[in-house]
Structure formats: C-alpha cells, structure tokens
Design an enzyme around this catalytic site. Structure first.
Site, PDB file in Angstrom:
ATOM      1  N   ASN A  59       0.841  -1.194   0.000  1.00  0.00           N
ATOM      2  CA  ASN A  59       0.000   0.000   0.000  1.00  0.00           C
ATOM      3  C   ASN A  59       0.878   1.246   0.000  1.00  0.00           C
ATOM      4  O   ASN A  59       1.695   1.370  -0.926  1.00  0.00           O
ATOM      5  CB  ASN A  59      -1.120  -0.040   1.046  1.00  0.00           C
ATOM      6  CG  ASN A  59      -0.712  -0.298   2.464  1.00  0.00           C
ATOM      7  OD1 ASN A  59      -0.214  -1.362   2.782  1.00  0.00           O
ATOM      8  ND2 ASN A  59      -0.927   0.649   3.351  1.00  0.00           N
ATOM      9  N   ASP A  60       0.738   2.155   0.900  1.00  0.00           N
ATOM     10  CA  ASP A  60       1.287   3.509   0.764  1.00  0.00           C
ATOM     11  C   ASP A  60       2.768   3.583   0.372  1.00  0.00           C
ATOM     12  O   ASP A  60       3.588   2.852   0.930  1.00  0.00           O
ATOM     13  CB  ASP A  60       1.206   4.245   2.112  1.00  0.00           C
ATOM     14  CG  ASP A  60      -0.119   4.087   2.809  1.00  0.00           C
ATOM     15  OD1 ASP A  60      -1.033   3.462   2.260  1.00  0.00           O
ATOM     16  OD2 ASP A  60      -0.231   4.599   3.946  1.00  0.00           O
ATOM     17  N   GLU A 237      -5.511  10.628   7.114  1.00  0.00           N
ATOM     18  CA  GLU A 237      -4.285   9.829   7.107  1.00  0.00           C
ATOM     19  C   GLU A 237      -3.239  10.533   6.236  1.00  0.00           C
ATOM     20  O   GLU A 237      -3.560  11.416   5.437  1.00  0.00           O
ATOM     21  CB  GLU A 237      -4.545   8.424   6.528  1.00  0.00           C
ATOM     22  CG  GLU A 237      -5.530   7.603   7.345  1.00  0.00           C
ATOM     23  CD  GLU A 237      -5.697   6.170   6.839  1.00  0.00           C
ATOM     24  OE1 GLU A 237      -5.723   5.266   7.682  1.00  0.00           O
ATOM     25  OE2 GLU A 237      -5.814   5.945   5.620  1.00  0.00           O
TER      26      GLU A 237
HETATM   27  C1  FRU Z   1      -3.057   4.571   4.749  1.00  0.00           C
HETATM   28  C2  FRU Z   1      -2.731   3.769   5.984  1.00  0.00           C
HETATM   29  C3  FRU Z   1      -1.892   4.589   6.942  1.00  0.00           C
HETATM   30  C4  FRU Z   1      -1.188   3.533   7.740  1.00  0.00           C
HETATM   31  C5  FRU Z   1      -0.926   2.483   6.692  1.00  0.00           C
HETATM   32  C6  FRU Z   1      -0.941   1.059   7.215  1.00  0.00           C
HETATM   33  O1  FRU Z   1      -3.368   3.786   3.666  1.00  0.00           O
HETATM   34  O2  FRU Z   1      -3.905   3.339   6.625  1.00  0.00           O
HETATM   35  O3  FRU Z   1      -2.653   5.478   7.736  1.00  0.00           O
HETATM   36  O4  FRU Z   1      -0.007   4.000   8.315  1.00  0.00           O
HETATM   37  O5  FRU Z   1      -1.945   2.626   5.708  1.00  0.00           O
HETATM   38  O6  FRU Z   1      -0.529   0.172   6.238  1.00  0.00           O
END
Ligand code: FRU
Length: 559
Positions: A59-60, A237
């Site tokens: 993800n991020d 976030e």
């Molecule tokens: C955003 C998020 C962040 C967190 C991460 C966990 O997509 O929820 O807030 O740090 O992904 O994987």
C-alpha cells in the site's frame, strides 16, 4: 465501526496464528533478510512502467527521498507474507529515472511480535543534526509509525537511521520518539524548514493534523494543530506539508497541506484533497476554506512527496483504493496486489475559473518512450492501432485539439481485447462543461460492487484542449490541460487489451483541428528478468551492504 488499522491488526494476528515467530528480528520464516524478494513481472496484469512489489501486498509509498547521489528511493507499506494488508514492513526499491525500479532488500521490519511498521517518511540528514552520522553527509533517517496491538492498541512514532545511504536501517534505541498515548496517531511526514525539522502527523479519528518541530529528529515539540478542515471522511491519514513551485515563476512557491481520507472520499473509499496556504515553520494557515481534489480517478491514495528535491515537488500515489484493494484479481492470478502511480511533478498553475491550483504532470517520460506508433492531424477522423506486438502492452497517447471555436464534438479513446471483446474507454465531450470521462465497466476481470465503473470530471477550457493518457496493462492515468486535472484508475481485464482507437469529430462547422500521437512505452522490468523470467532485484554487491539481523536487536520497541 472498526477502523482500518484494527482490521489490519485482526488480519495480522490471523497470520501470526499461522506460523509467525519472533526472535530478535521478528520476521516470519518466509520473509527474507539481506536479499530482495524475487518476483515474476511477466503476468499480463503487471504494469511495465509502474512500480509494483515483487510478491505480496503493497500500500502507501513511504520514505520517498532522493539520495545525494541522485538515486530515488521508494519505500512502501509491504506485507511480504500475503496478498492482503496485514504484516506491515517497509519494502524498498531504487531508481535513476523514477520508472526503472530495482528491488532492494526489505528496509524496515517490525521489532517485536505485536507491532508493525506503518507509514512514514525519510530525510537526508546532511548536517548530522541527529548525531547518527559523525563522518558523512548522506545519512538517512526514517521516521515512521510503530503500530502496536498488544496489550492495547497504541500508535507512536519511531525513527531508524541508515549509514549506507538508505539501504539498511538501525532502529534508534530511544524509540518511540513521540508517544501521545493514542491508538490512532500516525503517518509522520518530516521536512526541513530553514533551521529545524517539521513533522506533520495525523490524529486520524480526531481529524487533526499536528505539527511538531525538532532540532535533532529525536526530541519533538508541539507547534500547532490544523483541525477539521475540508472533507473529513471517517479518518485523516498520510498528511504532507510541502512547498509547491509556481509554474513559470522561478523562486515563487505556495505551501500546500495534502490530506488523505479513508473511508468517505467523494468517489467512495479512500481519496485525497489539498489546500493552499502559508507556513511560517510552525503553523499552516490556509488561504481560503477551499479544498481541491487532486485526482478524479478512484485509485490515487496516500500520496507522498519526495524529500531532497530542491525547487521541485514530486509525488507518488498508491494506485488503489481500500474499498477493494484486498480483493483485486492480481492476488490469486499473479501473487501480488497493487501498483504505485506514475511519479508526478506538481506545480501551481492558473485554472481559468478557479485561479491557482496544483497541476500534476508526468515526470519526464523520455527514458521509457518507445517507438512512435501513430501521428496524425485531422478535423473529423480516427487512428486505429493493433499493438499486440508491443511487449510492454503499455502506450502513451497525446491529443491536442486547437481552434475549438464550437460547443460540439468529442474525442474518445478505446482499448479493446479482440479475444474477449472487453474494452476500456474514455474521452471528452465538448459540450460546454467539457466532461472528461473514463468507463471501465466493460472490463470483465473484476466484478465487485464497489469497483465503480464510470468516472468523470469537468474542466473549463478556452480554445484549446490537451489530454495525455498513460496506459499500462492494468492501470491508466490521464492528464488534462497540462495537468490541471489528472486521474489514476486500475482495471483488470480477462485478456490483454491490444487494439487502440482514438476518434475525434462531431465539431459541425468549426475549424477544429485534432492531432493524435501514440508511442509505445518500453518495459522497465523485462530487461531485469533472468532466464527463468524472474526479477531478482539488486544483487547483494549492488545494494551497498547486507542487511544484518543483529542491527535490529538493540531497537526493540518498548513502552
Ligand atoms: C493509509 C494507511 C496509513 C497507515 C498504513 C498502514 O493507507 O492506513 O494510515 O499508516 O496505511 O498500512
């Protein structure tokens, strides 16, 4: 309602019940240390000019920065042991051009069995403010959220330092450096401001972006709160506080607060907005109450700006959406989930009605630009290309419409599979609103109630329209009017889409001229494949030093 991090916790502990063990390094049997995870990048749903993880779930984007040697570093939220979110590490890849990525060994591991490494950022501590780097100018400090689930849920901020330019990290033995006793306090983004470090971090469920300052990255002092602004969704976030250059005016900047919200974004699930304002090193003050949505697709989230890019603002989005990311078909079909969006250069441009906004343009594509497949100019007309023999199955289209002196007509593009008959289509209607649209509902490989099929936006234009489209197997991005609008959309066909048609017309009596240019894009992964078709990533000699499990033993997280 369960927050996503609680869901992550549940997923995580489900996976730990399946055999995770934790010694000093707290990895699972399958998580390699010191060597990159190998991956098969040949599948027809694997983007060829975008980054995706070798295997597992991503993800991020995290820790984005440019090293002093010019190398771009992309770290990312990474579950190496499953194709759904859960067992969060920091994966790592490097690049010289932001398109050709070399997979590196995993950079950050959870330091105990009940905590994970969540999103964060990285800075180059050139002047050794932290004291970690007595004899060097290329030290890197990562600042990230330590998400702990037992005995209670707690999110704190920790740091780790790298003496080899960002390849291997040692967690600081004074972690956490910020603990506010909160279960939902995350995603620190750190920048340098004149004579101090600035962190912006989210108290997610209170809708607060807090700014802290520090001289050494270890001790942080509260500076201000930016609270309940714009669209709240259900959580804030991944904040970014960043200086955006004004296009065409060297030395001029606007400050931007960029916020990701999830769920509750206007198109559903996760999405982002930004607002422009002033920043004095301690407090961000928006110019107005207005916020802007930077991407009209549904697959641009958790964007992060690169650090150490003087005079430039460059970001990467995660090209997915929490509404469906854990269900997309690349998991079962090709053992990975998610890609990053294309690196984008952000600058302030003048929108004809809105005034100054942040425009997104693709980062210099010349390193991946392949053969020109078509170039034509017409009033009414079309270009049709069979590009089945373009190995990458990736294209770039540029459309320029000039002398737009009528309110009539349209330009459409369609990517079609001659085998399955499915198609992805989009374009613009010059109807006064100039509705720009994309329709992925005729693509058959992913049926899911939240996977919205039809997306659109509108753009005031004067007598000229430009559209650039980047198509890459399972991801499509558009840039309208020099980036005044941009979109990112994933799609999952059953068969590769190999025929393109671009059609313009319906202008009536006008003098409208449309020019269309199509280029193949070069696969950045294929040259990295070994004889078995596997990309193994950086050889050990190539990544400056081996990950050493002992480095983590001093960095156990404790409260
Ligand atoms: C955003 C998020 C962040 C967190 C991460 C966990 O997509 O929820 O807030 O740090 O992904 O994987």
């Amino acid at each position: 309602m369960l927050s996503k991090s609680s869901i992550l916790a549940a997923l995580t502990f489900a996976s730990s019940a399946l055999g995770e063990f934790c010694s000093t390094t707290c990895t699972t049997a399958e998580v390699p240390t010191g060597t990159p995870v190998a991956g098969d990048y040949d599948g027809y749903l694997r983007p060829q000019v975008h980054f995706s993880p070798p295997k597992g779930f991503m993800n991020d984007p995290n820790g984005l920065h440019r090293g002093d040697d010019g190398i771009w570093h992309l770290y990312y939220q990474y579950n190496p042991t499953d194709t759904v979110a859960g067992n969060q590490h920091w994966g790592h890849a490097t690049s010289e051009d932001l398109y050709t990525w070399t997979n590196q060994p995993i950079a950050l591991y959870p330091v105990n069995a009940s905590s994970y490494i969540f999103t964060g950022s990285a800075v180059v501590d050139e002047n050794n403010t932290s004291g970690f780097f007595p004899n060097q100018t290329n030290g890197v400090v990562a600042i990230y959220t330590i998400a702990t689930y037992e005995p209670i849920q707690l999110q704190t901020q920790g740091i780790a330092y790298s003496r080899d330019g960002g390849y291997t990290f040692t967690p600081y033995d004074g972690n956490p450096v910020l603990d506010e006793g909160s279960p939902e306090f995350r995603d620190p983004k750190v920048i340098w401001y004149e004579d101090h470090w600035v962190m912006v971090v989210a108290f997610s469920q209170e809708f607060v972006m807090t700014i802290y300052t520090s001289k050494d990255l270890k001790e942080w002092t509260f500076a201000s709160n930016f609270t309940r602004h714009g669209l709240l969704g259900e959580q804030y976030e991944c904040p970014n506080l960043v200086r955006i250059p004004v296009d065409g005016e060297p030395g001029q900047y606007e400050w931007m607060m960029f916020v990701s919200i999830n769920p509750g974004a206007p198109l559903g699930g996760s999405g982002s907005w930004y607002t422009l304002g002033d920043f004095d090193g301690y407090t961000f003050t928006p110019h107005t109450a207005e916020i802007h949505i930077p991407d009209w697709g549904k697959d641009a989230y958790a964007a992060q700006f690169f650090e150490n890019t003087p005079g430039e603002a460059i970001l990467i989005n995660w090209a997915s959406n929490w509404q469906y990311t854990n269900a997309v078909p690349t998991g079962p079909k090709e053992e990975f989930r998610s890609a990053m969006g294309q690196a984008r250069r952000i600058s302030i441009k003048e929108d004809p009605r809105l005034g100054p906004i942040a425009a997104s343009e693709p980062y210099d594509m010349s390193p991946i630009l392949g053969e020109e497949l078509a170039s034509d100019t017409f009033g009414n007309g079309s270009v049709v290309i069979d590009f089945a023999d373009v190995y990458s199955n990736a294209l770039m289209i540029e459309v320029n419409v000039t002398d737009l002196d009528v309110v009539a007509g349209s330009v459409n593009f369609t990517f079609l599979s001659p085998i399955s008959g499915e198609y992805l289509t989009g374009g613009v209607l010059f109807n006064g609103n100039n509705d720009v649209w994309l329709d992925r509902s005729h693509i058959k490989g992913f049926e899911y109630p939240l996977f919205t099929g039809k997306l659109s936006t509108a753009q005031i234009i004067e007598d000229r329209f430009t559209m650039q489209v980047v198509f890459d197997r399972a991801i499509i991005e558009t840039y309208i009017q020099g980036g005044l609008q941009a979109s990112t959309s994933s799609f999952f066909p059953e068969e590769p889409l190999t025929i393109l048609s671009v059609k313009a017309g319906g202008y009536g009596s006008g003098n409208v001229t449309t020019s269309v240019r199509v280029h193949a894009l070069e696969s950045t992964w294929r040259p990295q494949e070994n004889s078995n078709g596997i990309v193994r990533g950086a050889s050990v000699g190539n990544s400056t030093s081996r990950y050493d499990a002992r480095q983590l033993s001093g960095g156990r997280f404790s409260r």
